[in-house]
Design a protein around this motif. Sequence first.
Motif, PDB file in Angstrom:
ATOM      1  N   LYS A  29       0.847  -1.187   0.000  1.00 21.85           N
ATOM      2  CA  LYS A  29       0.000   0.000   0.000  1.00 21.85           C
ATOM      3  C   LYS A  29       0.886   1.242   0.000  1.00 21.85           C
ATOM      4  CE  LYS A  29      -3.846  -2.104   2.569  1.00 21.85           C
ATOM      5  NZ  LYS A  29      -4.598  -2.095   3.847  1.00 21.85           N
ATOM      6  N   THR A  30       0.836   1.973  -1.093  1.00 21.25           N
ATOM      7  CA  THR A  30       1.623   3.190  -1.248  1.00 21.25           C
ATOM      8  C   THR A  30       0.703   4.306  -1.710  1.00 21.25           C
ATOM      9  OG1 THR A  30       2.110   2.770  -3.580  1.00 21.25           O
ATOM     10  CG2 THR A  30       3.621   1.805  -1.958  1.00 21.25           C
ATOM     11  N   ALA A  31       1.217   5.526  -1.749  1.00 13.93           N
ATOM     12  CA  ALA A  31       0.416   6.641  -2.247  1.00 13.93           C
ATOM     13  C   ALA A  31      -0.039   6.374  -3.678  1.00 13.93           C
ATOM     14  CB  ALA A  31       1.230   7.931  -2.169  1.00 13.93           C
ATOM     15  N   THR A  32       0.833   5.761  -4.473  1.00 16.63           N
ATOM     16  CA  THR A  32       0.476   5.424  -5.856  1.00 16.63           C
ATOM     17  C   THR A  32      -0.674   4.432  -5.895  1.00 16.63           C
ATOM     18  OG1 THR A  32       2.747   5.802  -6.599  1.00 16.63           O
ATOM     19  CG2 THR A  32       1.345   4.458  -8.016  1.00 16.63           C
ATOM     20  N   GLU A  85      -8.854  12.982  -3.551  1.00 18.75           N
ATOM     21  CA  GLU A  85      -9.330  14.155  -2.812  1.00 18.75           C
ATOM     22  C   GLU A  85     -10.749  13.972  -2.278  1.00 18.75           C
ATOM     23  OE1 GLU A  85      -7.985  14.193  -5.803  1.00 18.75           O
ATOM     24  OE2 GLU A  85      -6.009  15.074  -5.359  1.00 18.75           O
ATOM     25  N   ARG A  86     -11.520  13.098  -2.901  1.00 16.11           N
ATOM     26  CA  ARG A  86     -12.903  12.848  -2.471  1.00 16.11           C
ATOM     27  C   ARG A  86     -13.058  11.417  -1.962  1.00 16.11           C
ATOM     28  NH1 ARG A  86     -16.521  14.438  -7.342  1.00 16.11           N
ATOM     29  NH2 ARG A  86     -18.212  14.115  -5.827  1.00 16.11           N
ATOM     30  N   ALA A  95      -0.924  11.041   1.897  1.00 16.93           N
ATOM     31  CA  ALA A  95       0.052  11.529   0.911  1.00 16.93           C
ATOM     32  C   ALA A  95      -0.547  11.561  -0.487  1.00 16.93           C
ATOM     33  CB  ALA A  95       1.297  10.639   0.926  1.00 16.93           C
ATOM     34  N   ALA A  96      -1.485  10.653  -0.738  1.00 15.92           N
ATOM     35  CA  ALA A  96      -2.151  10.620  -2.043  1.00 15.92           C
ATOM     36  C   ALA A  96      -3.193  11.718  -2.183  1.00 15.92           C
ATOM     37  CB  ALA A  96      -2.804   9.253  -2.256  1.00 15.92           C
TER      38      ALA A  96
END
Length: 235
Positions: free
Chosen positions: A154-157, A171-172, A189-190
């Motif tokens: 699990k990463t921001a990407t 963002e939503r 971070a995402a």
Amino acid sequence: MTLRPLTVIGFDADDTLWQNEQYYRLTEAQFRELLADYAEGEHVSERLLEAEKRNLAHYGFGIKGFTLSMIETALDVTEGRAPSSVIREILGIGRELLSHPVECLPRARETLEALRGHYFLVLITKGDLFDQERKLAQSGLGDFFDAVEIVSDKTATTYRRIFSRYGDGPERAMMVGNSLKSDIVPAIAAGAWGVFVPHALTWVLEHVEKPSEAPRFREIADLGGLNAIIEEIGG
């Protein structure tokens, strides 16, 4: 037309929706006892953790990698003298770990039931595909989710991809989980909201500092507090 600030909610699985780490701890205790004639328990645990760290890049997260790390550790602390009977027992306790019962955590079912139909719900979990599918099926929670993503890490990407695929971008979106390292920090971070639900037992490799200053960070005692957070942000 005013866009809703929240359309997608992601949920972690292990130790967020159901118990998991406690079974690893019990298995590790069995493993220490198995090697008691060769090394002190604390030393065995230290070497096992070192093996897990080394092997994450090779085996990923999950029970199979943990079992292979136990075998490697047994060979390590016995200097290659571990008898076949010990290896056989390690394989046995690894299989037991793959068949442990699924115990849902408090408020998990009622929280998902209240949110279903109002938001796009996606289960985002990492680990062994077979084991995660088994636990989801046995939990009885599968029908609450509109999508399931079993990922290698699990990463921001990862979160940008998932939240863009199923919604209107991070963002939503919101991620709910017990791991700051895997569920909360990368989701924030995402660009998503991150709601931290602490569990009494969390794997040491998942420990990082809380992003307390991040505007989109929230913390609740259990899943029963999630609706209040959603209302707060205008979801």
